[in-house]
Scaffold this motif. Structure first.
Motif, mmCIF file in Angstrom:
data_model
loop_
_atom_site.group_PDB
_atom_site.id
_atom_site.type_symbol
_atom_site.label_atom_id
_atom_site.label_comp_id
_atom_site.label_asym_id
_atom_site.label_seq_id
_atom_site.Cartn_x
_atom_site.Cartn_y
_atom_site.Cartn_z
ATOM 1 N N ALA A 1 35.267 26.781 45.416
ATOM 2 C CA ALA A 1 35.868 27.460 44.503
ATOM 3 C C ALA A 1 37.322 27.522 44.857
ATOM 4 O O ALA A 1 38.078 27.486 43.908
ATOM 5 C CB ALA A 1 35.201 28.984 44.476
ATOM 6 N N ARG B 1 40.358 26.236 42.180
ATOM 7 C CA ARG B 1 41.389 26.902 41.805
ATOM 8 C C ARG B 1 42.663 26.261 41.928
ATOM 9 O O ARG B 1 43.623 26.058 41.046
ATOM 10 C CB ARG B 1 41.366 28.337 42.323
ATOM 11 N N THR C 1 35.810 27.359 37.026
ATOM 12 C CA THR C 1 34.480 27.693 37.986
ATOM 13 C C THR C 1 33.618 28.726 37.483
ATOM 14 O O THR C 1 33.798 29.709 36.848
ATOM 15 C CB THR C 1 35.174 28.301 39.206
ATOM 16 N N VAL C 2 32.398 28.028 37.161
ATOM 17 C CA VAL C 2 31.314 28.917 36.676
ATOM 18 C C VAL C 2 30.395 29.383 38.067
ATOM 19 O O VAL C 2 29.662 28.492 38.601
ATOM 20 C CB VAL C 2 30.321 28.135 35.940
ATOM 21 N N LEU C 3 30.121 30.615 38.323
ATOM 22 C CA LEU C 3 29.173 31.064 39.318
ATOM 23 C C LEU C 3 28.055 31.667 38.664
ATOM 24 O O LEU C 3 27.915 32.413 37.820
ATOM 25 C CB LEU C 3 30.037 32.093 40.225
ATOM 26 N N PRO D 1 28.218 38.772 45.945
ATOM 27 C CA PRO D 1 29.601 37.784 45.821
ATOM 28 C C PRO D 1 30.430 38.294 46.436
ATOM 29 O O PRO D 1 30.773 39.561 46.249
ATOM 30 C CB PRO D 1 29.776 37.283 44.529
ATOM 31 N N LEU E 1 35.764 35.579 46.593
ATOM 32 C CA LEU E 1 35.230 34.639 45.556
ATOM 33 C C LEU E 1 34.981 34.908 43.844
ATOM 34 O O LEU E 1 35.535 34.186 43.349
ATOM 35 C CB LEU E 1 33.643 34.404 46.095
ATOM 36 N N LEU E 2 34.737 36.269 43.741
ATOM 37 C CA LEU E 2 34.747 36.588 42.343
ATOM 38 C C LEU E 2 36.195 36.500 41.897
ATOM 39 O O LEU E 2 36.447 36.339 40.779
ATOM 40 C CB LEU E 2 34.482 37.921 42.590
ATOM 41 N N VAL F 1 36.575 33.246 40.468
ATOM 42 C CA VAL F 1 35.378 32.759 39.326
ATOM 43 C C VAL F 1 35.973 32.708 38.073
ATOM 44 O O VAL F 1 36.648 33.971 37.658
ATOM 45 C CB VAL F 1 34.484 33.619 39.463
ATOM 46 N N ASP F 2 36.002 31.789 36.980
ATOM 47 C CA ASP F 2 36.339 32.017 35.788
ATOM 48 C C ASP F 2 35.037 32.474 34.640
ATOM 49 O O ASP F 2 35.420 33.376 33.742
ATOM 50 C CB ASP F 2 36.614 30.718 35.133
ATOM 51 N N LEU G 1 31.233 34.096 34.883
ATOM 52 C CA LEU G 1 29.943 34.808 35.789
ATOM 53 C C LEU G 1 29.001 34.501 34.735
ATOM 54 O O LEU G 1 28.823 35.175 33.881
ATOM 55 C CB LEU G 1 30.286 36.032 36.224
ATOM 56 N N VAL H 1 37.145 39.198 36.758
ATOM 57 C CA VAL H 1 36.206 38.170 36.100
ATOM 58 C C VAL H 1 36.532 38.586 34.304
ATOM 59 O O VAL H 1 35.771 39.622 34.109
ATOM 60 C CB VAL H 1 34.868 37.898 36.403
#
Length: 323
Positions: A161, A165, A171-173, A181, A185-186, A189-190, A192, A225
């Motif tokens: 991740a 960035r 980024t898809v989590l 998470p 990390l969150l 993330v783009d 979730l 997010v």
């Protein structure tokens, strides 16, 4: 169901997925066993699986240019997994083969109503390190979307991740199998992607007791997010997009199908979403396509073996539009 005049257009965008590859050992039975009970099953099948490998295969079968970063053992199961992924069109040059370590394994039991029970042994997935991710920087940087899930170590997911960035990759989590998470990390993330139970866990309450709009706002305010996709199984999905002005809620209607096996349907959804975003679809359009792909996957046995190519979706529902 509404019939399409033509099949959905194939995807084309570049996707990278970092994470797990498993050999799925699948057996069907009339019903799932209770604790301590033995039930009779049908023939055992060995197929390619693992959440990240499934997502990569789903995107590649729909036409996306997919590279997978992970590890398998130098064993027969590893060969089965890699051969099936190669046939799906996944690029595998960033998948390591570990000597003396078994390939990750998932034991999957599927009952007559298409519900499943899964036990995972990490195997080579547990050997994936941040150094492997660092060596894969070029694969991540060359992509438009990065897919991450939780069948590998936390530091591996975070390292990927961070690179995404730095390289301006979306980024898809998919935080599954679920563990909370980290805040860092969150923050990277783009998008979730999670189910209702996972969303409740992220927000620290179960069941959810607020509206979808309020859930989206809370995820944005607490974790930063803005885009959340909630999968609802046979009920479709919900897309939550939050800005300072509020949260837009878009409900994705379910596609009626006769379910045979729901194993890997969530991964099919996430993989198609990755491919859609990488190919120029907006989030809602990508989620509509992903819903079709996930529904189609439920009509066949196993995970990757049930995933569609674009022409397979012609009989389902509406083609998503580009945004």
């Amino acid at each position: 169901m509404t019939m399409l005049q033509t099949a959905p257009t194939a995807l084309h965008g570049p996707v990278c997925v970092v994470g797990s590859l498993n050999a799925d050992l699948v057996v069907r039975t009339e019903r799932l066993p209770r604790p301590g009970e033995t039930v009779e099953g049908g023939p055992l099948r060995v197929t390619s699986g693992g959440k990240s490998a499934n997502q990569a295969a789903a995107a590649a079968l729909m036409g996306a240019a997919v590279r997978l970063v992970g590890a398998v053992g130098d064993d027969a199961n590893g060969t089965v997994v890699l051969d099936q992924l190669a046939r799906a069109g996944v690029r595998l040059d960033a998948v390591a083969r570990r000597s003396g370590v078994p390939t990750g394994t998932a034991v999957v039991c599927v009952d007559s109503s298409a519900e499943n029970l899964i036990i995972v042994s990490p195997g080579a997935n547990g050997t994936l390190t941040t150094a492997d991710v660092a060596r894969a920087r070029e694969a991540i940087a060359a992509s438009r979307t990065l897919g991450l899930a939780f069948e590998v170590a936390d530091d591996v997911v975070l390292a990927a991740a961070r690179i995404a960035r730095e390289e301006s990759v979306t980024t898809v989590l998919n935080p599954s199998p679920y563990r909370q998470p980290s805040a860092e990390l969150l923050s990277l993330v783009d998008v979730l992607v999670l189910n209702e139970h996972e969303l409740a866990d992220v927000l620290g309450r179960s069941p959810l007791d607020t509206s979808w709009a309020e859930c989206g706002r809370e995820v944005f305010d607490r974790f930063g997010v803005a885009d959340v996709v909630v999968t609802l199984g046979g009920e479709g999905a919900v897309v939550l997009r939050t800005t300072a002005a509020g949260t837009a809620v878009e409900e994705i209607a379910p596609t009626p199908v006769e379910a045979v096996d729901t194993t890997g349907c969530g991964d099919a959804f996430t993989g198609a979403l990755l491919g859609g975003l990488a190919s120029g679809l907006d989030l809602v359009g990508s989620a509509r396509l992903a819903s079709l792909v996930g529904a189609y996957a439920a009509t066949g046995e196993g995970a990757q073996a049930s995933y569609p190519r674009p022409e397979d979706l012609a009989s389902l529902a509406v083609t998503p539009s580009h945004g």
